[in-house]
Enzyme design. Structure first.
Site, short mmCIF file in Angstrom:
data_model
loop_
_atom_site.label_atom_id
_atom_site.label_comp_id
_atom_site.label_asym_id
_atom_site.label_seq_id
_atom_site.Cartn_x
_atom_site.Cartn_y
_atom_site.Cartn_z
N HIS A 1 0.82 -1.20 0.00
CA HIS A 1 0.00 0.00 0.00
C HIS A 1 0.85 1.26 0.00
O HIS A 1 2.07 1.23 0.22
CB HIS A 1 -0.93 0.00 1.23
CG HIS A 1 -0.21 -0.07 2.54
ND1 HIS A 1 0.27 1.05 3.19
CD2 HIS A 1 0.13 -1.14 3.32
CE1 HIS A 1 0.85 0.68 4.33
NE2 HIS A 1 0.79 -0.64 4.41
N CYS B 1 2.32 -3.42 6.83
CA CYS B 1 2.89 -4.49 6.00
C CYS B 1 4.02 -3.92 5.16
O CYS B 1 5.10 -3.68 5.67
CB CYS B 1 1.79 -5.09 5.13
SG CYS B 1 0.57 -6.07 6.05
#
Length: 237
Positions: free
Chosen positions: A196, A212
């Site tokens: 992302h 993440c």
């Protein structure tokens, strides 16, 4: 020796000229106005010629300029403060994977998208604790523009101030998922793994406490546009 030099120069010229015949993301450009960030690693005593021309890899001022779309605005990134190796660039593919494959090398802090012709698009990444909890092969199940972010219950327990986002944080420049997100599944099951964007450009190249795999927002927009269908992904420690 002069004759050999002329032959070498002619070969390099022809190799560079051939790059302008590529299709897809490549295009012919006026090189006088084009200053790409391209890996120029040497091979022996001969400098490797520029390996591609790509409309998504140009001057840093263009790649990391402010973005305005869908009612949202992203500020320009002060790229001078981002180490050069973590800025978007084309490099010789080090992965050996098929074109279209995403390869995340956690310890290197790089994400590669494998291209045709032995090349790869390389992006710098920041890695959170959750980013080290999974590795292996999977696929991009789907991707979203301006996604909502919902913190997991265990995160809310650690950080009670996130309770207000239990049902999700509205999309926008301050959202931890940034401008785009890729959702990773294996065998049809959500891994919980996300690639992302993130507004914290200074975190690229770093190991963070949460999240993440994050890219600069301008880079995740570029990657999002390149990833097709349920692209394979390989995550390596």
């Amino acid at each position: 020796m002069a004759k050999q030099g002329e032959i070498l120069n002619r070969r390099i010229f022809l190799t560079g000229a051939g790059a302008f015949g590529l299709v897809g993301c490549t295009q012919s450009l006026d090189m006088s106005a084009f200053q790409p960030d391209i890996d120029m690693s040497s091979t022996g005593s001969v400098m490797r010629p520029q390996i591609s021309v790509d409309k998504g890899v140009t001057s840093n001022e263009v790649m990391y300029a402010a973005v305005h779309e869908n009612g949202y605005s992203l500020p320009a990134i002060p790229y001078e403060k981002v180490p050069k190796q973590f800025r978007r660039q084309i490099v010789p593919d080090p992965t050996g994977e098929a074109p279209g494959t995403i390869v995340v090398r956690l310890n290197e802090r790089y994400l590669y998208l494998v291209l045709q012709g032995g090349e790869a698009m390389r992006y710098g990444i920041g890695v959170g604790r959750a980013g080290f909890e999974w590795s292996g092969r999977a696929n991009v199940q789907y991707k979203k523009q301006w996604p909502r972010w919902t913190p997991p219950p265990e995160m809310i327990k650690r950080q009670p101030e996130l309770e207000k986002y239990r049902n999700g944080q509205e999309p926008g420049p301050a959202n931890p998922l940034g401008a785009r997100a890729l959702y990773i599944f294996r065998d049809g099951v959500d891994t919980g793994y996300r690639i992302h964007g993130n507004p914290e450009w200074w975190s690229i190249g770093q190991a963070m406490s949460s999240g993440c795999v994050r890219l600069m927002n301008q880079d995740i927009i570029d990657l999002y546009d390149r990833v097709q269908g349920k692209a394979p992904i390989v995550v390596q420690a």
